[in-house]
Motif scaffolding. Structure first.
Motif, PDB file in Angstrom:
ATOM      1  N   ALA A  50       2.024  12.189  -9.969  1.00  0.00           N
ATOM      2  CA  ALA A  50       1.518  13.561 -10.001  1.00  0.00           C
ATOM      3  C   ALA A  50       2.668  14.555 -10.093  1.00  0.00           C
ATOM      4  CB  ALA A  50       0.678  13.827  -8.756  1.00  0.00           C
ATOM      5  N   ARG A  51       3.752  14.279  -9.387  1.00  0.00           N
ATOM      6  CA  ARG A  51       4.911  15.180  -9.403  1.00  0.00           C
ATOM      7  C   ARG A  51       5.482  15.302 -10.819  1.00  0.00           C
ATOM      8  NH1 ARG A  51       7.255  12.910  -5.552  1.00  0.00           N
ATOM      9  NH2 ARG A  51       6.879  14.451  -3.933  1.00  0.00           N
ATOM     10  N   ASN A  52       5.384  14.227 -11.591  1.00  0.00           N
ATOM     11  CA  ASN A  52       5.950  14.217 -12.936  1.00  0.00           C
ATOM     12  C   ASN A  52       4.919  14.465 -14.031  1.00  0.00           C
ATOM     13  OD1 ASN A  52       8.998  13.179 -12.876  1.00  0.00           O
ATOM     14  ND2 ASN A  52       7.868  12.183 -11.209  1.00  0.00           N
ATOM     15  N   GLY A  53       3.681  14.757 -13.633  1.00  0.00           N
ATOM     16  CA  GLY A  53       2.651  15.070 -14.612  1.00  0.00           C
ATOM     17  C   GLY A  53       2.257  13.903 -15.495  1.00  0.00           C
ATOM     18  N   VAL A  54       2.303  12.676 -14.931  1.00  0.00           N
ATOM     19  CA  VAL A  54       1.994  11.471 -15.698  1.00  0.00           C
ATOM     20  C   VAL A  54       0.742  10.817 -15.134  1.00  0.00           C
ATOM     21  CG1 VAL A  54       2.810   9.171 -16.359  1.00  0.00           C
ATOM     22  CG2 VAL A  54       4.405  11.093 -16.307  1.00  0.00           C
ATOM     23  N   GLU A  55      -0.179  10.479 -16.000  1.00  0.00           N
ATOM     24  CA  GLU A  55      -1.388   9.787 -15.583  1.00  0.00           C
ATOM     25  C   GLU A  55      -1.158   8.282 -15.628  1.00  0.00           C
ATOM     26  OE1 GLU A  55      -4.980  10.847 -17.524  1.00  0.00           O
ATOM     27  OE2 GLU A  55      -4.725  13.004 -17.207  1.00  0.00           O
ATOM     28  N   VAL A  56      -1.327   7.647 -14.476  1.00  0.00           N
ATOM     29  CA  VAL A  56      -1.143   6.203 -14.356  1.00  0.00           C
ATOM     30  C   VAL A  56      -2.279   5.656 -13.508  1.00  0.00           C
ATOM     31  CG1 VAL A  56       0.359   4.344 -13.494  1.00  0.00           C
ATOM     32  CG2 VAL A  56       1.379   6.413 -14.497  1.00  0.00           C
ATOM     33  N   ALA A  57      -2.789   4.492 -13.872  1.00  0.00           N
ATOM     34  CA  ALA A  57      -3.780   3.811 -13.033  1.00  0.00           C
ATOM     35  C   ALA A  57      -3.030   2.968 -12.015  1.00  0.00           C
ATOM     36  CB  ALA A  57      -4.682   2.934 -13.901  1.00  0.00           C
ATOM     37  N   TRP A  58      -2.878   3.513 -10.799  1.00  0.00           N
ATOM     38  CA  TRP A  58      -2.132   2.831  -9.736  1.00  0.00           C
ATOM     39  C   TRP A  58      -3.073   1.891  -8.995  1.00  0.00           C
ATOM     40  CZ3 TRP A  58       2.800   4.004 -10.431  1.00  0.00           C
ATOM     41  CH2 TRP A  58       3.151   5.265 -10.928  1.00  0.00           C
ATOM     42  N   GLU A  59      -2.575   0.703  -8.629  1.00  0.00           N
ATOM     43  CA  GLU A  59      -3.440  -0.260  -7.942  1.00  0.00           C
ATOM     44  C   GLU A  59      -2.614  -1.140  -7.017  1.00  0.00           C
ATOM     45  OE1 GLU A  59      -6.646  -3.847  -8.955  1.00  0.00           O
ATOM     46  OE2 GLU A  59      -5.755  -2.671 -10.582  1.00  0.00           O
ATOM     47  N   ASP A  64       0.825  -1.214   0.000  1.00  0.00           N
ATOM     48  CA  ASP A  64       0.000   0.000   0.000  1.00  0.00           C
ATOM     49  C   ASP A  64       0.856   1.261   0.000  1.00  0.00           C
ATOM     50  OD1 ASP A  64      -1.850  -1.997   0.414  1.00  0.00           O
ATOM     51  OD2 ASP A  64      -2.926  -0.970   2.008  1.00  0.00           O
ATOM     52  N   GLY A  65       1.879   1.275   0.859  1.00  0.00           N
ATOM     53  CA  GLY A  65       2.705   2.471   0.978  1.00  0.00           C
ATOM     54  C   GLY A  65       3.449   2.787  -0.305  1.00  0.00           C
ATOM     55  N   ALA A  66       3.908   1.748  -1.006  1.00  0.00           N
ATOM     56  CA  ALA A  66       4.614   1.963  -2.265  1.00  0.00           C
ATOM     57  C   ALA A  66       3.678   2.566  -3.303  1.00  0.00           C
ATOM     58  CB  ALA A  66       5.195   0.646  -2.776  1.00  0.00           C
ATOM     59  N   VAL A  67       2.456   2.048  -3.390  1.00  0.00           N
ATOM     60  CA  VAL A  67       1.502   2.559  -4.379  1.00  0.00           C
ATOM     61  C   VAL A  67       1.136   4.007  -4.058  1.00  0.00           C
ATOM     62  CG1 VAL A  67      -0.821   2.287  -5.308  1.00  0.00           C
ATOM     63  CG2 VAL A  67       0.628   0.275  -4.965  1.00  0.00           C
ATOM     64  N   ALA A  68       0.981   4.325  -2.781  1.00  0.00           N
ATOM     65  CA  ALA A  68       0.678   5.709  -2.400  1.00  0.00           C
ATOM     66  C   ALA A  68       1.822   6.638  -2.804  1.00  0.00           C
ATOM     67  CB  ALA A  68       0.420   5.798  -0.904  1.00  0.00           C
ATOM     68  N   ALA A  69       3.071   6.205  -2.557  1.00  0.00           N
ATOM     69  CA  ALA A  69       4.220   7.021  -2.941  1.00  0.00           C
ATOM     70  C   ALA A  69       4.327   7.138  -4.449  1.00  0.00           C
ATOM     71  CB  ALA A  69       5.503   6.406  -2.369  1.00  0.00           C
TER      72      ALA A  69
END
Length: 276
Positions: A181-190, A170-175
């Motif tokens: 967001a910091r790099n302006g990239v849209e990714v579906a994190w799960e 969980d912590g890795a996905v949150a980071a």
């Protein structure tokens, strides 16, 4: 605080470090400055003198430099760098406190948090990016075992999309989400455990993970109808002695290695459909 740097012959580094490290309790940071030399840097309130270090080494320490520096490591990092990794002359992976990339270089800014892996400091991450740079971005990407999100973010910045990234922590996905967001990239994190859940696939699969995960990915490529669109699989997270076994798992699924890298005792490979 004082910052001291000097250079050693690369082929004598280990022997000389054995002599020097008892005098450098704060440790050293090293970087290759040319084929035959390693630059070592240490920071301390009262570092040993040049004379003391040269006596211990039994030789003159070349390119000696000593200067006052801020006590805050973030300020030192912004001034001198030291935590960034340039891959293929095209992608710089760095912390928010390292100097930005040069013009024309993709600048990936990663904050290490959440216990996640993959800040760019590890050879497996760098090799995956190097192999990624050799591909034309056509279609989506799936980062399996994303850690801090470096590979997913790199894929997105290089033109792959849509991008999905999963990790069991969980912590890795949150980071990773924050890094995206910091790099302006849209990714579906799960959050997803790849050893038990269905493995997501895409045109590009990035799997920097241990052998059991690779076995699951290979099974998914063999059994899933979604695998028909997969064109490239980049694998790492294994040592050279494990790569043959991992490659055999993928070979059963119809995949073959078309390129491979070895760095710092780790291996990586680019796989493509056999006969493609």
């Amino acid at each position: 605080m004082r910052r001291v740097s000097f250079r050693l012959p690369a082929d004598e580094k280990e022997e000389l470090l054995d002599a020097l490290m008892p005098l450098l309790p704060n440790g050293v940071r090293e970087r290759t400055v040319e084929d035959a030399a390693i630059e070592l840097t240490t920071v301390a309130a009262a570092p040993p003198t040049r004379a003391a270090l040269e006596t211990a080494a039994g030789r003159v320490l070349a390119a000696w430099e000593e200067r006052d520096v801020p006590a805050d490591w973030r300020q030192r990092r912004a001034r001198f760098g030291g935590g960034a990794f340039l891959v293929g002359e095209r992608v710089l992976v760095r912390s928010p406190w390292d100097p930005p990339a040069a013009a024309g270089v993709v600048d990936l800014v990663l904050e290490r948090a959440g216990g996640g892996f993959g800040s760019g400091s590890h050879a497996t991450t760098r090799m995956c990016i190097e192999l990624l740079l050799g591909l034309d971005p056509v279609g989506g990407a799936a980062d399996l075992g994303c850690g801090l999100g470096t590979l997913a973010i790199a894929a997105g910045r290089l033109g792959w999309g849509p991008v999905v990234a999963v990790d069991r922590m969980d912590g890795a996905v949150a980071a990773a989400h924050e890094n995206g967001a910091r790099n302006g990239v849209e990714v579906a994190w799960e959050v997803l455990d790849l050893e038990s859940a269905q493995v997501p696939l895409a045109e590009l699969v990035l799997a920097n993970a241990p052998p059991p995960v690779h076995a699951r990915v290979a099974d998914a490529l063999r059994a899933s109808s979604a695998s028909a669109r997969t064109r490239h699989v980049i694998v790492s997270g294994v040592v050279p002695a494990e790569l043959d076994g991992v490659a055999e798992d993928y070979a059963v699924a119809g995949w073959t290695a078309t390129a491979s890298l070895v760095e710092d005792g780790w291996a990586a490979a680019l796989l493509e459909p056999a006969g493609a």
